[in-house]
Structures are given as structure tokens and as C-alpha cells.
Scaffold this motif. Structure first.
Motif, PDB file in Angstrom:
ATOM      1  N   THR A  39       0.603  -1.261  -0.026  1.00  0.00           N
ATOM      2  CA  THR A  39      -0.136  -0.094  -0.079  1.00  0.00           C
ATOM      3  C   THR A  39       0.856   1.467   0.043  1.00  0.00           C
ATOM      4  N   THR A  42       2.333   1.616  -3.409  1.00  0.00           N
ATOM      5  CA  THR A  42       1.351   2.071  -4.396  1.00  0.00           C
ATOM      6  C   THR A  42       0.977   3.471  -4.279  1.00  0.00           C
ATOM      7  N   ARG A  49      -4.542   8.322  -3.217  1.00  0.00           N
ATOM      8  CA  ARG A  49      -5.439   7.531  -3.869  1.00  0.00           C
ATOM      9  C   ARG A  49      -6.654   7.629  -2.571  1.00  0.00           C
ATOM     10  N   GLU A  53      -9.990   2.943  -3.719  1.00  0.00           N
ATOM     11  CA  GLU A  53      -9.167   2.446  -4.803  1.00  0.00           C
ATOM     12  C   GLU A  53      -7.971   1.774  -4.290  1.00  0.00           C
ATOM     13  N   PHE A  57      -6.880  -2.035  -5.520  1.00  0.00           N
ATOM     14  CA  PHE A  57      -5.438  -2.103  -5.629  1.00  0.00           C
ATOM     15  C   PHE A  57      -4.756  -3.365  -5.117  1.00  0.00           C
ATOM     16  N   GLU A  58      -5.139  -3.404  -3.805  1.00  0.00           N
ATOM     17  CA  GLU A  58      -4.264  -4.234  -2.947  1.00  0.00           C
ATOM     18  C   GLU A  58      -5.246  -5.619  -2.475  1.00  0.00           C
ATOM     19  N   LEU A 143      -3.301  -3.439 -12.257  1.00  0.00           N
ATOM     20  CA  LEU A 143      -4.016  -2.465 -11.445  1.00  0.00           C
ATOM     21  C   LEU A 143      -4.450  -1.408 -12.315  1.00  0.00           C
ATOM     22  N   VAL A 145      -3.651   0.627 -14.510  1.00  0.00           N
ATOM     23  CA  VAL A 145      -3.257   2.023 -14.369  1.00  0.00           C
ATOM     24  C   VAL A 145      -2.510   2.270 -15.534  1.00  0.00           C
ATOM     25  N   HIS A 155       8.044  -1.192  -6.523  1.00  0.00           N
ATOM     26  CA  HIS A 155       6.754  -1.463  -6.061  1.00  0.00           C
ATOM     27  C   HIS A 155       6.752  -2.414  -4.718  1.00  0.00           C
TER      28      HIS A 155
END
Length: 156
Positions: A39, A42, A49, A53, A57-58, A143, A145, A155
Motif C-alpha cells: 500500500t 502504491t 488515492r 481505490e 489495488f491491494e 492495476l 493504471v 513497487h
């Protein structure tokens, strides 16, 4: 180009799983969960975020992410702030302490990885380095993105 066969896709998935396990094993200390570190990464990579969101993502629930963000706030690694364009919307921001924690962890992980890489032939090290842009695009696609030219690599 031909599509990969299901057997090729399975082997690729298994290989990426081994890389994931390797990177997890190099992640020390284990005082923060993988989801917590991910996290923070990210937030560093994609900017502020919303909690919803981050949860997507996670791959965790929104209540679980809310708890995680609250813990990160207590530890000074993240903070919630209203977005400038809409004061009703709150986004989670990485703090300098969170950025420093990620840098410290990455440095320790890179040191351990360097020892392993040193034992590989130069051609293997070059092949791993050459694969990084494709892996970055794969992670971004997973993700949802969009790819940007200046997106940083790290990451986690």
C-alpha cells in the motif's frame, strides 16, 4: 505473434510466483505486512488515492483498508487529506516518513538481492534487467493504471 499456449501461460504464472516468493523472502524485517508495504508503494508510485481505490489495488475489503490506513496514520507513514478540487473527497497521501520507510526496506532488500545476483552469469543478470520494463507494464495493466513514460519502477 502467436498466442501463448495454456501450458506456457501456466509456466509463466508459476515462474512469476517464484519471483514473488523470492522477493517476499528478501523482505526484512517483517514488522509490517506485505499488504502494508504494498500500500505504501502504491501511494508512492501512483500518488494519493481514495481508500476504496487502495482496497481494490491491494485486493482487500474497504473496511480492512480503512483499518490499515488508520494504522499508517498513527505511525506517521500516511495521512488523509481533502482533495483540492473537491473538499468532500479525501485521499490517502504518503508522508516523508512513509517514503523513508520504503527506501530503507528497498535498500535492505536490494542488498540481499545483490548477493544472489552476483552468483548468476552476466547473461542472466542482463536478461532479468531486460525483463523489467515488461514486468512494469504487466503490473500496471493488472492495476488498471495507464502506462506513463515517467512512471517509476519500484513497487514494494
Amino acid at each position: 505473434m502467436d498466442s501463448p499456449s495454456p501450458a506456457d501461460e501456466l509456466e509463466l504464472a508459476a515462474g512469476l510466483g517464484r519471483v514473488y516468493s523470492l522477493m517476499r523472502s528478501l523482505s526484512q524485517p517483517r514488522d509490517l505486512s506485505m499488504t502494508t508495504v504494498s500500500t505504501l508503494a502504491t501511494l508512492e508510485r501512483f500518488g494519493p488515492r481514495r481508500v476504496t481505490e487502495l482496497a481494490a489495488f491491494e485486493g482487500v475489503t474497504q473496511p480492512a483498508m480503512t483499518q490499515l490506513v488508520s494504522r499508517l496514520e498513527r505511525e506517521g507513514m500516511a495521512e488523509r487529506r481533502a482533495l483540492p478540487g473537491d473538499r468532500r473527497v479525501v485521499a490517502v497521501h504518503l508522508t516523508e516518513a512513509g517514503r523513508a520507510e520504503l527506501a530503507r526496506r528497498r535498500s535492505a532488500q536490494a542488498e540481499r538481492l545483490a548477493g544472489l545476483l552476483a552468483g548468476l552469469p552476466a547473461a542472466d543478470r542482463a536478461a532479468i534487467a531486460a525483463a523489467l520494463p515488461a514486468l512494469d507494464r504487466l503490473a500496471g495493466a493488472a492495476l488498471g493504471v495507464p502506462e506513463t513514460p515517467n512512471r517509476s519502477r519500484g513497487h514494494g
